[in-house]
Design a protein around this motif. Structure first.
Motif, mmCIF file in Angstrom:
data_model
loop_
_atom_site.group_PDB
_atom_site.id
_atom_site.type_symbol
_atom_site.label_atom_id
_atom_site.label_comp_id
_atom_site.label_asym_id
_atom_site.label_seq_id
_atom_site.Cartn_x
_atom_site.Cartn_y
_atom_site.Cartn_z
ATOM 1 N N TYR A 256 6.585 4.029 -3.396
ATOM 2 C CA TYR A 256 5.246 2.987 -3.995
ATOM 3 C C TYR A 256 6.157 1.980 -3.911
ATOM 4 O O TYR A 256 6.833 2.066 -5.026
ATOM 5 C CB TYR A 256 4.503 3.543 -4.558
ATOM 6 N N GLN A 258 6.474 -1.260 -6.610
ATOM 7 C CA GLN A 258 5.132 -1.765 -6.768
ATOM 8 C C GLN A 258 5.941 -2.912 -7.181
ATOM 9 O O GLN A 258 4.708 -3.829 -8.194
ATOM 10 C CB GLN A 258 5.531 -1.075 -8.349
ATOM 11 N N TYR A 262 -0.263 -4.701 -5.462
ATOM 12 C CA TYR A 262 -1.523 -3.708 -4.664
ATOM 13 C C TYR A 262 -2.529 -3.797 -4.257
ATOM 14 O O TYR A 262 -3.633 -3.884 -5.367
ATOM 15 C CB TYR A 262 -1.381 -2.569 -5.648
ATOM 16 N N PRO A 302 -3.058 5.021 -6.221
ATOM 17 C CA PRO A 302 -3.232 4.181 -7.689
ATOM 18 C C PRO A 302 -4.474 3.507 -8.108
ATOM 19 O O PRO A 302 -4.546 3.570 -9.342
ATOM 20 C CB PRO A 302 -2.302 3.085 -7.176
#
Length: 321
Positions: A256, A258, A262, A302
């Motif tokens: 993932y 970040q 997203y 998430p």
């Protein structure tokens, strides 16, 4: 005189009886060849059919699964549903309006579908999709048939809008992606793999076919093609860090990033996860998918979509009750 005639008849009957006994049983007359045309039947217990329509945007074929009342003519019923067009929102018909079914039957391993002439009004850009929709709807439902021959008002047709139809059709590669292949590699050399993406409305999963070329002369296995498919399904901020398949379970670790936005909401997150699980579990060696994030177990993605435990797709995809 009458007595003489009576005796003569008895003698004739006795002689005929003796001849019949000497000849033995009367052989059955040779049977004339039966009409090779047989009803296009499926086992009576088969009631789930997949009918292929177009996405709302009209560019891709989309399967809608429906249950048909118990009948051994499920192929005919499914084909009539195809010709009638979708009864649910978010889809478009894949067959021109007004097309009717003249008949459906099989001869040996070929099923014949006879449609009315209105089919010839199909738009040129949708001709291949219409043929694929008919073939993909009918062939899986007809026992022991691998080919489909299209007839128009009882006659064969060499081509429709430049698409050859004179020879029998086989199961198509649905929504085939025309990726550039390595030099000297043709589509026949590759492994054709089906994977799913959500449609724009997030109501349905749309199948796509990608061609996976051989590596060092060997076609890629399930783990390799799942890695490739996942790269097309996952949002930009997620990528495959590790992937292995053992005992029917695919272990997928996602990295993932970040620093990348997203962009999935809760609904789109659920949709791409459903697409990923359906893609994985239709591969021969994979029965379930287990997902971790950055090397550790995670309860949710998430946006809160659960991913703990072993994930499996529903029994049916794009099911219409």
């Amino acid at each position: 005189m009458k007595r003489s005639i009576y005796i003569l008849l008895l003698i004739i009957i006795a002689v005929l009886a003796a001849l019949l006994l000497l000849r033995g049983p009367v052989e059955e007359e040779a049977q004339l060849p039966a009409d090779p045309r047989q009803p296009a039947l499926a086992p009576a217990e088969r009631t789930l059919a997949t009918v292929w329509y177009l996405t709302e945007e009209g560019g891709l074929l989309l399967p809608l699964q429906m249950r048909i009342h118990a009948t051994d003519e499920v192929a005919q019923v499914a084909l009539e549903q195809l010709l009638a067009g979708p009864a649910t929102a978010g889809l478009q018909p894949s067959i021109p309006p007004g097309v009717r079914l003249n008949g459906i039957y099989k001869i040996y391993q070929t099923v014949y579908v006879d449609l009315t002439g209105e089919f010839l009004a199909v738009e040129p850009e949708h001709t291949q999709q219409a043929l694929d929709a008919i073939t993909a709807t009918v062939l899986p439902l007809v026992s022991e048939c691998r080919n489909l021959q299209l007839l128009i008002d009882g006659d064969g047709c060499d081509e429709i809008n430049g698409v050859p139809t004179g020879e029998p059709l086989t199961m198509p590669l649905i929504n085939l992606e025309q990726d550039d292949l390595p030099q000297d590699i043709t589509a026949a050399d590759c492994r054709a793999v089906l994977y799913y993406l959500p449609d724009e409305s997030l109501q349905y999963l749309v199948p796509h076919t990608m061609l996976c070329p051989p590596e060092d002369g060997t076609l890629p296995g399930d783990a390799a093609v799942l890695r490739q498919a996942a790269g097309r399904i996952l949002p930009e901020c997620l990528s495959v860090a590790a992937l292995s398949v053992e005992g029917g379970l695919a272990h997928l670790d996602l990295a993932y990033d970040q620093t990348v936005a997203y962009r999935s909401g809760a609904a789109s997150e659920q949709a791409w996860l459903d697409a990923l699980v359906a893609t994985a579990c239709q591969l021969e060696q994979i029965d379930a998918l287990q997902i971790t994030l950055d090397g550790a177990a995670a309860a949710t993605l998430p946006k809160g979509t659960p991913i703990s435990g072993q994930l499996q797709p529903p029994e049916t995809i794009n099911y219409l009750p």
